[in-house]
Scaffold this motif. Structure first.
Motif, short mmCIF file in Angstrom:
data_model
loop_
_atom_site.label_atom_id
_atom_site.label_comp_id
_atom_site.label_asym_id
_atom_site.label_seq_id
_atom_site.Cartn_x
_atom_site.Cartn_y
_atom_site.Cartn_z
N LEU A 104 0.70 -1.12 0.42
CA LEU A 104 0.23 0.17 0.08
C LEU A 104 0.95 1.23 -0.26
CD1 LEU A 104 -2.71 1.76 0.27
CD2 LEU A 104 -2.77 0.94 2.58
N GLY A 105 2.27 1.47 0.59
CA GLY A 105 2.28 2.30 1.00
C GLY A 105 3.16 2.68 -0.62
N PHE A 106 3.29 2.10 -1.04
CA PHE A 106 4.09 2.08 -2.90
C PHE A 106 2.84 3.08 -3.31
CE2 PHE A 106 7.52 -1.61 -1.83
CZ PHE A 106 8.33 -0.14 -1.54
N TYR A 107 1.58 2.57 -3.66
CA TYR A 107 0.71 2.41 -4.29
C TYR A 107 0.85 3.94 -3.45
CZ TYR A 107 -0.42 -1.91 -6.70
OH TYR A 107 -0.01 -3.10 -7.11
N LEU A 108 0.53 4.11 -2.57
CA LEU A 108 -0.11 5.78 -1.99
C LEU A 108 1.05 6.83 -2.39
CD1 LEU A 108 -0.46 4.84 1.76
CD2 LEU A 108 -1.67 5.76 0.00
N ALA A 109 2.65 6.06 -2.03
CA ALA A 109 3.75 7.34 -3.39
C ALA A 109 3.29 7.55 -4.62
CB ALA A 109 5.11 6.81 -2.90
N ALA A 110 3.29 6.76 -5.31
CA ALA A 110 2.79 6.10 -6.28
C ALA A 110 1.55 7.33 -7.22
CB ALA A 110 3.05 5.62 -7.43
N ALA A 111 0.37 7.79 -6.24
CA ALA A 111 -0.52 8.35 -6.45
C ALA A 111 -0.09 9.45 -5.96
CB ALA A 111 -1.79 7.73 -5.25
N ALA A 112 0.43 10.11 -4.81
CA ALA A 112 0.96 11.85 -4.60
C ALA A 112 2.03 12.16 -5.72
CB ALA A 112 2.40 11.82 -3.43
N VAL A 113 2.63 11.10 -6.67
CA VAL A 113 3.31 11.82 -7.53
C VAL A 113 2.45 11.93 -8.90
CG1 VAL A 113 5.30 11.91 -9.09
CG2 VAL A 113 5.52 10.88 -7.11
N TRP A 114 2.08 10.76 -8.88
CA TRP A 114 1.29 11.53 -11.11
C TRP A 114 -0.04 12.81 -10.66
CZ3 TRP A 114 -0.61 5.43 -9.61
CH2 TRP A 114 -1.92 5.63 -8.73
N THR A 115 -0.85 12.96 -9.06
CA THR A 115 -1.73 13.71 -8.90
C THR A 115 -1.43 15.09 -8.65
OG1 THR A 115 -3.04 12.18 -7.77
CG2 THR A 115 -3.00 14.64 -6.81
N ILE A 116 0.46 14.87 -7.89
CA ILE A 116 1.43 16.65 -8.63
C ILE A 116 1.42 16.90 -10.01
CG2 ILE A 116 3.11 17.64 -8.47
CD1 ILE A 116 3.46 16.18 -5.96
N GLY A 117 1.20 15.78 -10.71
CA GLY A 117 1.02 16.16 -12.80
C GLY A 117 -0.25 16.37 -13.13
N SER A 118 -1.10 15.54 -12.12
CA SER A 118 -2.63 16.37 -12.86
C SER A 118 -2.67 17.63 -12.59
CB SER A 118 -3.33 15.08 -12.85
OG SER A 118 -3.11 15.37 -11.30
N MET A 119 -2.09 17.96 -11.48
CA MET A 119 -2.61 19.58 -10.82
C MET A 119 -1.97 20.01 -11.23
SD MET A 119 -2.43 18.25 -6.56
CE MET A 119 -2.32 19.74 -6.52
N LEU A 120 -1.16 20.02 -11.82
CA LEU A 120 0.60 21.18 -13.00
C LEU A 120 -0.50 20.64 -14.11
CD1 LEU A 120 3.26 20.36 -12.26
CD2 LEU A 120 2.48 22.02 -11.19
N ALA A 121 -1.26 20.12 -14.86
CA ALA A 121 -1.80 20.02 -16.20
C ALA A 121 -2.94 21.04 -16.28
CB ALA A 121 -1.91 18.68 -16.48
N ALA A 122 -3.83 21.25 -15.29
CA ALA A 122 -5.44 21.33 -15.47
C ALA A 122 -5.30 22.83 -15.78
CB ALA A 122 -6.07 20.82 -14.18
N PRO A 123 -4.86 23.44 -15.31
CA PRO A 123 -4.86 24.93 -16.16
C PRO A 123 -4.47 25.25 -17.56
CG PRO A 123 -4.13 25.07 -13.31
CD PRO A 123 -3.94 23.63 -13.63
N PRO A 124 -3.15 25.20 -17.71
CA PRO A 124 -2.53 25.18 -18.93
C PRO A 124 -3.40 24.64 -19.92
CG PRO A 124 -0.93 23.64 -17.62
CD PRO A 124 -1.91 24.40 -16.50
N ASN A 125 -3.45 23.59 -19.67
CA ASN A 125 -5.07 22.41 -20.81
C ASN A 125 -5.76 23.27 -20.91
OD1 ASN A 125 -4.14 20.38 -21.48
ND2 ASN A 125 -4.66 18.91 -20.12
#
Length: 414
Positions: free
Chosen positions: A304-325
């Motif tokens: 679970l810890g690995f999945y939580l860490a991965a989710a934190a990383v891909w969520t940061i990416g999606s947060m950065l992408a939303a406004p410029p998209n």
């Protein structure tokens, strides 16, 4: 004082009409819980088999595709306000009809119509924001829109479980009530934002969508958005399957999804400060690379810890992408075709929700954990293509601004 100054910076001095639209979105999303439980409602209350329930939910999805396109056309012809009002009041009527119908054929029909009505508002909503928010403030406007959407969805997810235990009928009726409340707010406070100059020529019937589909610069951007959507769609389609293979249960997956939602609600308002000084193509390239990094770590994840860490990383990416998209989408659309451009852009998300499980399931079964390296490669490819496509997009935006500043003139070439 610091909190007030921070909020003033995040809000960016946006116009009142924007805030009424924003409030309507938040109300509608907090109350938008009926569709979340549609399949459970059909099996528990209407005696449908899982297969029939799947078909009804699929009908809703098909209606959503048609509604998105219809909403785009009506947004340009009727106007933003008229389309928003029609969509919200029709949605409320179909929610009530769906709740009280007992014949599964009627339920399927109303599900299809609900999909049409509920998605009609998307192009009109975004087009209205573009109309009223100056170009230099749209990044903040879309950032706040994304934040409100996720805050509302988080609230809906929490309320839906409690309401479903109380009454499925109540679930649908309260959803309809929140939709009507949003419609009343729009009718009361949101003026028509589509203004046509006397000399402006409205596209002939049927030609508008052909213009969109001939715009190569825009279609390349839509294709890259589809790649990003395919990445993010992994989170609710293939990630739970991979977690199950690693012996993790639904509650563990719930923690992963809750982490992403919490990060967006807490951190999205800080994103403009990070990205405003940078070119949008570079921001999107970084965003997709970060998402690729997050998904690549799942190749070795088994706890679970690995999945939580991965989710934190891909969520940061999606947060950065939303406004410029959203901002690029608004910049590439000519004024008279904003609704149609929004409709084609929005189609990437239902397309991704179909393609991600269809292709991802086969890939996971065939390649196992290496599937996540393929997903990461798609993200890296998308990052590189954004950098390559950025200059052409910037030239197109400059051309459109010149045409707009000149009050007309020749449309930029596709």
């Amino acid at each position: 004082m610091r909190l007030r100054a921070w909020w003033a910076d995040a809000a960016g001095g946006l116009p009142a009409t924007y805030w009424y639209l924003w409030t309507g979105l938040l109300i509608n999303r907090v109350g938008g819980f009926a569709v979340l439980f549609l399949s459970l409602y059909l099996t528990a209350q209407r005696g449908a088999s899982p297969a029939v329930a799947g078909l009804v939910v699929g009908a809703y999805g098909i209606g959503g595709v048609g509604g998105t396109l219809l909403g785009g056309v009506l947004t340009d012809r009727w106007g933003r306000r008229s389309t928003l009002l029609a969509a919200h009041f029709a949605t409320a009527a179909f929610l009530v009809a769906l709740a009280v119908s007992t014949d599964l054929r009627l339920v399927a029909g109303f599900g299809l119509l609900l999909g049409v009505a509920q998605t009609m508002s998307g192009p009109a909503f975004v087009a209205a924001i573009i109309d009223v928010v100056p170009a230099e403030r749209r990044s903040r406007a879309f950032n706040l829109q994304f934040w409100a959407f996720n805050l509302g969805m988080a609230g809906a997810s929490l309320l839906a479980g409690l309401l479903a235990e109380w009454s499925y009928l109540g679930l649908f009726l309260l959803d309809a009530a929140s939709t009507v409340l949003t419609g009343v707010l729009i009718a009361w406070k949101v003026p028509e934002t589509l203004s046509r100059r006397p000399a402006e020529v409205v596209p002939d019937r049927g030609r508008g969508m052909r213009t969109v589909l001939a715009d190569r610069v825009f279609l390349v951007f839509v294709g890259l958005t589809l790649l990003q959507a395919l990445l993010y769609a992994q989170t609710n389609t293939i990630v739970p399957l991979a977690m199950a293979q690693d012996g993790l249960g639904p509650s563990d997956y719930g923690l992963v999804t809750a982490l992403g939602g919490t990060m967006i609600v807490v951190g999205q308002l800080f994103v403009p400060r990070l990205i405003d000084r940078h070119r949008k193509a570079r921001v999107l390239a970084v965003a997709l690379a970060v998402m690729a990094l997050g998904f690549s770590t799942l190749a070795t994840a088994d706890r679970l810890g690995f999945y939580l860490a991965a989710a934190a990383v891909w969520t940061i990416g999606s947060m950065l992408a939303a406004p410029p998209n959203a901002e690029i989408n608004s910049e590439l659309a000519p004024v008279e075709l904003r609704g149609r451009y929004q409709a084609v852009f929005f189609l990437t998300f239902p397309a991704a929700s179909f393609l991600a499980p269809a292709l991802g399931g086969v890939s996971l079964q065939t390649f196992g954990s290496a599937h996540w390296l393929i997903v990461a490669a798609v993200g890296v490819l998308g990052a590189g293509l954004h950098l390559a496509a950025g200059p052409a997009r910037e030239r197109r935006v400059s051309e459109l601004r010149s045409v707009s500043a000149g009050g007309g003139g020749r449309r930029p070439s596709p």
